[in-house]
Design an enzyme around this catalytic site. Structure first.
Site, mmCIF file in Angstrom:
data_model
loop_
_atom_site.group_PDB
_atom_site.id
_atom_site.type_symbol
_atom_site.label_atom_id
_atom_site.label_comp_id
_atom_site.label_asym_id
_atom_site.label_seq_id
_atom_site.Cartn_x
_atom_site.Cartn_y
_atom_site.Cartn_z
ATOM 1 C CB THR A 26 -0.873 -0.027 1.277
ATOM 2 O OG1 THR A 26 -1.645 -1.223 1.244
ATOM 3 C CG2 THR A 26 -1.806 1.167 1.359
ATOM 4 N N GLY A 27 0.358 2.351 -0.556
ATOM 5 C CA GLY A 27 1.110 3.612 -0.501
ATOM 6 C C GLY A 27 1.486 4.121 -1.878
ATOM 7 C CB SER A 28 2.795 7.405 -2.900
ATOM 8 O OG SER A 28 3.879 7.460 -1.993
ATOM 9 C CB ALA A 85 9.236 1.108 4.691
ATOM 10 C CG ASP A 86 5.595 5.004 6.923
ATOM 11 O OD1 ASP A 86 5.319 5.387 5.775
ATOM 12 O OD2 ASP A 86 4.813 4.351 7.630
ATOM 13 N NE ARG A 98 2.524 7.529 3.978
ATOM 14 C CZ ARG A 98 1.455 7.324 3.234
ATOM 15 N NH1 ARG A 98 0.369 8.021 3.436
ATOM 16 N NH2 ARG A 98 1.459 6.392 2.281
ATOM 17 C CD GLU A 105 1.262 -1.893 4.496
ATOM 18 O OE1 GLU A 105 1.155 -1.127 3.539
ATOM 19 O OE2 GLU A 105 1.809 -1.563 5.563
HETATM 20 O O1 LIG Z 1 0.043 1.801 5.580
HETATM 21 C C1 LIG Z 1 0.820 2.212 4.718
HETATM 22 C C2 LIG Z 1 2.071 1.603 4.386
HETATM 23 O O2 LIG Z 1 2.791 1.054 5.430
HETATM 24 C C3 LIG Z 1 2.945 2.266 3.329
HETATM 25 O O3 LIG Z 1 3.570 1.204 2.707
HETATM 26 C C4 LIG Z 1 3.985 3.245 3.833
HETATM 27 O O4 LIG Z 1 3.347 4.266 4.554
HETATM 28 C C5 LIG Z 1 4.842 3.837 2.701
HETATM 29 O O5 LIG Z 1 4.070 4.610 1.855
HETATM 30 P P1 LIG Z 1 4.693 5.554 0.725
HETATM 31 O O6 LIG Z 1 5.308 4.655 -0.285
HETATM 32 O O7 LIG Z 1 3.519 6.336 0.189
HETATM 33 O O8 LIG Z 1 5.686 6.451 1.377
#
Ligand SMILES: O=C[C@H](O)[C@H](O)[C@H](O)COP(=O)(O)O
Length: 227
Positions: A26-28, A85-86, A98, A105
């Site tokens: 999940t995520g961008s 990941a954050d 996030r 996940e």
């Molecule tokens: O719940 C969300 C996830 O753990 C995301 O994989 C993580 O926040 C990273 O997201 P992004 O690629 O948007 O920074």
């Protein structure tokens, strides 16, 4: 930053082969990966690849981009899971959540043959918790009690409030999220286990010892970190 995310997402495609079951994060950053994966499947470059989404976001993106989806209960094994990941520490321990998708996940990534993480260089930290809080998914009725109990760990916890809905964020599983800021996280694995021992905690966003490979998008290209 978007360019770095795209670059790692492209690099991740090299890990995908025919007949694989792939955990879809999940995520961008993973959103780019799902888009590119769908393109390869639609063009016939990859055959018999199935995705297991870790959230409604991942599921919608998979359907939109032509990645066939299956449920965890329909497969014997997950070959690889790909997710963002954050924060990533030098031992490849992670903070995730996030996007509030941490529980599904972790369920999927824990069981994957290989867990491949995609980040840009801004996510690398010396110690977990340096920049980001640790998200904790909790049963709604217990949120306040848990927020108070977390003070024992020398931390403060805040209920996550939604931006396009009044009131708290409600996860894909119908729970709330507490964002916990710890004074100092010395032993991520220990804290991950301790937090999950609190009654009412469903899961927390520390992913200690489960990432196998981290691809880091930097201005000098994609770097590969391995445990
Ligand atoms: O719940 C969300 C996830 O753990 C995301 O994989 C993580 O926040 C990273 O997201 P992004 O690629 O948007 O920074």
């Amino acid at each position: 930053m978007e360019e770095l995310k795209r670059a790692v997402a492209k690099e991740a495609l090299k890990f995908i082969e025919d007949d694989m079951v792939v955990g879809l994060g999940t995520g961008s950053t993973t959103a780019y990966f799902i888009e590119y994966l769908g393109k390869l499947i639609m063009e016939g470059e990859l055959e018999d690849v199935y995705g297991i989404p870790t959230s409604y976001q991942a599921r919608l993106l998979a359907l939109e981009n032509g990645v066939p989806v299956v449920g965890l209960d329909e497969v014997d094994a997950i070959d690889i899971a790909v997710d963002g990941a954050d924060e990533v520490d030098p031992y490849l321990n992670l903070i995730k959540g996030r996007g509030a998708a941490l529980t599904m996940e972790k369920i999927i990534e824990y069981r994957a043959g290989t867990f491949l993480v995609l980040v840009d260089e801004s996510k690398l930290v010396e110690r977990l918790g340096q920049k980001m809080p640790v998200p904790i998914e909790v049963i709604p009725a217990a949120w306040r009690a848990i927020a108070e109990e977390i003070e024992v760990f020398n931390a403060t916890a805040e209920l996550r409030i939604a931006s396009k809905k009044d009131g708290p964020v409600v996860t894909d599983n119908g729970n709330f999220i507490l964002d916990a800021r710890f004074h100092r996280i010395d032993d991520p694995l220990d804290l991950e286990i301790e937090l999950n021992n609190i009654p009412g905690v469903v899961e927390n966003g520390i992913f200690a010892d489960i990432a196998d490979i981290v691809l880091v998008g930097t201005r000098d290209g994609v770097k590969k970190l391995e445990r």
